[in-house]
Design a protein around this motif. Structure first.
Motif, PDB file in Angstrom:
ATOM      1  N   PRO A  44       1.434  -1.659   4.440  1.00 27.89           N
ATOM      2  CA  PRO A  44       0.738  -0.733   3.537  1.00 27.89           C
ATOM      3  C   PRO A  44      -0.448  -0.030   4.198  1.00 27.89           C
ATOM      4  O   PRO A  44      -1.357  -0.682   4.727  1.00 27.89           O
ATOM      5  N   GLY A 156       1.345   5.520   3.362  1.00 29.03           N
ATOM      6  CA  GLY A 156       2.327   5.225   2.328  1.00 29.03           C
ATOM      7  C   GLY A 156       1.930   5.825   0.994  1.00 29.03           C
ATOM      8  O   GLY A 156       2.783   6.242   0.206  1.00 29.03           O
ATOM      9  N   ILE A 157       0.625   5.844   0.729  1.00 32.57           N
ATOM     10  CA  ILE A 157       0.072   6.556  -0.430  1.00 32.57           C
ATOM     11  C   ILE A 157      -1.088   7.404   0.073  1.00 32.57           C
ATOM     12  O   ILE A 157      -1.990   6.902   0.744  1.00 32.57           O
ATOM     13  N   ASP A 190      -0.025  12.071  -2.935  1.00 34.76           N
ATOM     14  CA  ASP A 190       0.764  11.372  -3.952  1.00 34.76           C
ATOM     15  C   ASP A 190      -0.038  11.241  -5.243  1.00 34.76           C
ATOM     16  O   ASP A 190       0.520  11.275  -6.342  1.00 34.76           O
ATOM     17  N   LYS A 351       0.197   1.518  -9.841  1.00 34.93           N
ATOM     18  CA  LYS A 351       0.748   2.323  -8.748  1.00 34.93           C
ATOM     19  C   LYS A 351       0.367   1.733  -7.391  1.00 34.93           C
ATOM     20  O   LYS A 351       1.197   1.622  -6.484  1.00 34.93           O
ATOM     21  N   TYR A 355       3.021  -0.323  -4.837  1.00 30.00           N
ATOM     22  CA  TYR A 355       3.246   0.133  -3.465  1.00 30.00           C
ATOM     23  C   TYR A 355       2.932  -0.973  -2.461  1.00 30.00           C
ATOM     24  O   TYR A 355       3.730  -1.254  -1.555  1.00 30.00           O
ATOM     25  N   LYS A 358       5.546  -3.692  -2.610  1.00 31.22           N
ATOM     26  CA  LYS A 358       6.830  -3.242  -2.072  1.00 31.22           C
ATOM     27  C   LYS A 358       6.824  -3.220  -0.554  1.00 31.22           C
ATOM     28  O   LYS A 358       7.805  -3.579   0.100  1.00 31.22           O
ATOM     29  N   ASP A 359       5.680  -2.801   0.035  1.00 28.93           N
ATOM     30  CA  ASP A 359       5.595  -2.666   1.482  1.00 28.93           C
ATOM     31  C   ASP A 359       5.102  -3.934   2.183  1.00 28.93           C
ATOM     32  O   ASP A 359       4.984  -3.954   3.402  1.00 28.93           O
TER      33      ASP A 359
END
Length: 392
Positions: A44, A156-157, A190, A351, A355, A358-359
């Protein structure tokens, strides 16, 4: 409360802005075509930045993310270290100074000793170094401070901050305005966050700002404000609840070296009406003459009196010599923190955590909802105060 828009431009410099814009657009197009390469990472990486020069509240927002994540993951903040006197990668430690790492990284390093704070003008190199060094290789989340234009890294974000008081729709490119790149650059974000909003915004204000941003379907828009905490002494002693400021001191020397201090004067007036601003340039390094001027300015104020400064300025003032004893005894720091409006905080947190989870290879963030709130938001001194503060 003053909701002034500070979007002022210099029209006669517009031809230079056109030339600047050509260069920026060419550079962005090279990245879009893949001629210049952006790197993604397998862990991340969250970027926080803006497309304007000056304060949009990046440091308070990075600190918000630190509070959110630091009890759930091993966090590092990577900055370029603006105006530092060193080059290359440097990891902040207890002996670091403003000259070593810059004022904002030093502020975060001292405020959050449980995380890693590093500086490197080459963000890819900085990330690689953080993951390679023995003392930092276990970092699980990296926060990039002020990296929206550093396109060699693809977070990633990507979080874009926009100052409520300076609508990018009506701004111009440098040098006529304060835009670092054209407004269409926001498409890389994002998440877009309107910062420093007044709490008394009407539903129509939210709709107008939403339309002005013109975001795409994949982008999320949030509204935040900055809340004041209680005053804390820079050189030791007892703090002062902001609500009791008028009882403690009827006269305030407001000492700032930030991008846009105007609104801070307005925000403090409900707590003390006799405010004497003493302003320096953003990230200003205080000289012996400056210190002498501060001593003299404070000496001229009638008692009872204090000096109020920002956290960013405090990181530089703490290391200076020559401040009179009376100045040191009465020098207080005014901390701030981010708060979300419209009950949007849970959505934003979800959010970010989705993320990161997930990462994350080790599923480090499998937590209950109650664990998702920043841990120190309700500590003493974090009560919301005047909220249209202009800078970080």
């Amino acid at each position: 409360m003053n909701n002034e828009d500070f979007t002022k431009t210099t029209p006669w410099l517009t031809p230079l802005s056109w030339l600047y814009g050509i260069g920026v657009r060419v550079r962005n197009q090279l990245f879009e075509l893949g001629i210049l390469k952006s790197r993604s990472f397998s862990f991340p990486v969250i970027g926080v930045g803006n497309i304007t020069v000056g304060g949009t509240g990046k440091t308070p927002f990075v600190e918000y993310l630190v509070r959110l994540l630091m009890d759930k993951a091993k966090v590092a903040v990577l900055s370029r270290g603006y105006k530092r006197e060193t080059k290359g990668f440097l990891l902040a430690d207890e002996g670091s100074t403003v000259a070593d790492v810059g004022d904002e990284p030093l502020q975060m390093s001292r405020k959050f000793p449980q995380i890693h704070v590093a500086v490197d003008e080459d963000r890819c190199h900085g990330i690689d170094t953080l993951k390679a060094m023995k003392e930092t290789k276990d970092v699980e989340v990296i926060l990039l401070d002020d990296a929206f234009q550093h396109r060699y890294v693809k977070p990633g974000i990507n979080i874009l901050l926009v100052d409520y008081h300076r609508n990018i729709k009506y701004d111009k490119l440098l040098p006529a305005g304060r835009l670092r790149e054209p407004m269409e650059g926001k498409k890389r974000a994002d998440i877009v966050i309107i910062t420093k909003c007044p709490r008394d915004m009407r539903p129509m204000d939210y709709r107008v700002l939403t339309n002005d941003m013109g975001l795409l379907a994949y982008q999320s828009l949030f509204f935040t404000t900055l809340a004041y905490e209680d005053l804390r002494p820079l050189f030791g002693g007892n703090g002062i609840p902001l609500d009791n400021l008028q009882e403690k001191a009827q006269h305030v020397l407001l000492l700032t070296g930030i991008a846009s201090p105007k609104q801070m004067v307005v925000d403090l007036q409900p707590y003390c009406q006799d405010i004497h601003p003493m302003t320096f340039d953003d990230h200003h390094i205080f000289t012996d003459k400056d210190i002498d001027d501060i001593n003299k300015s404070f000496a001229t104020l009638p008692s009872p009196k204090i000096i109020i400064t920002t956290e960013k300025d405090a990181s530089r003032l703490a290391a200076v010599t020559g401040l009179d004893d009376d100045v040191q005894h009465n020098l207080f720091v005014l901390p701030i923190h981010v708060e979300f409006l419209l009950d949007q905080e849970e959505s934003f947190i979800n959010k970010i955590l989705s993320y990161v989870h997930k990462d994350s290879r080790n599923s480090i963030l499998v937590k209950t909802k109650d664990d998702h709130k920043p841990q120190d938001r309700n500590r003493a001194g974090d009560r919301p105060r005047t909220i249209s503060f202009r800078d970080n």
